[in-house]
Design a protein around this motif. Structure first.
Motif: not given
Length: 66
Positions: A13-14, A60
């Motif tokens: 993830y971001t 993502d």
């Protein structure tokens, strides 16, 4: 017979957004997996229950999480 637990999977993830942070405790710090390290934490700017603190994660890949 108890139902088996689903497997635990790490999801890439971001950080897409967050509420204000306090000092050096920025949201990107949560990406550091070091529970004993104070520097691996995020802290909101307000320490009161009336103001909501939040993080928005961008996964993502599509996933159902619980």
């Amino acid at each position: 017979m108890a139902a088996s637990e689903p497997p635990t999977v790490t999801l890439p993830y971001t950080i897409a957004g967050c509420s204000e942070h306090s000092g050096r405790y920025v949201a990107d710090n949560i990406r550091i997996d070091s529970p004993q390290d104070q520097g691996s934490r995020w802290s909101g700017a307000h320490q009161t229950s009336e103001i909501q603190q939040w993080l928005l994660l961008r996964l993502d890949n599509l996933a159902i999480i619980s």
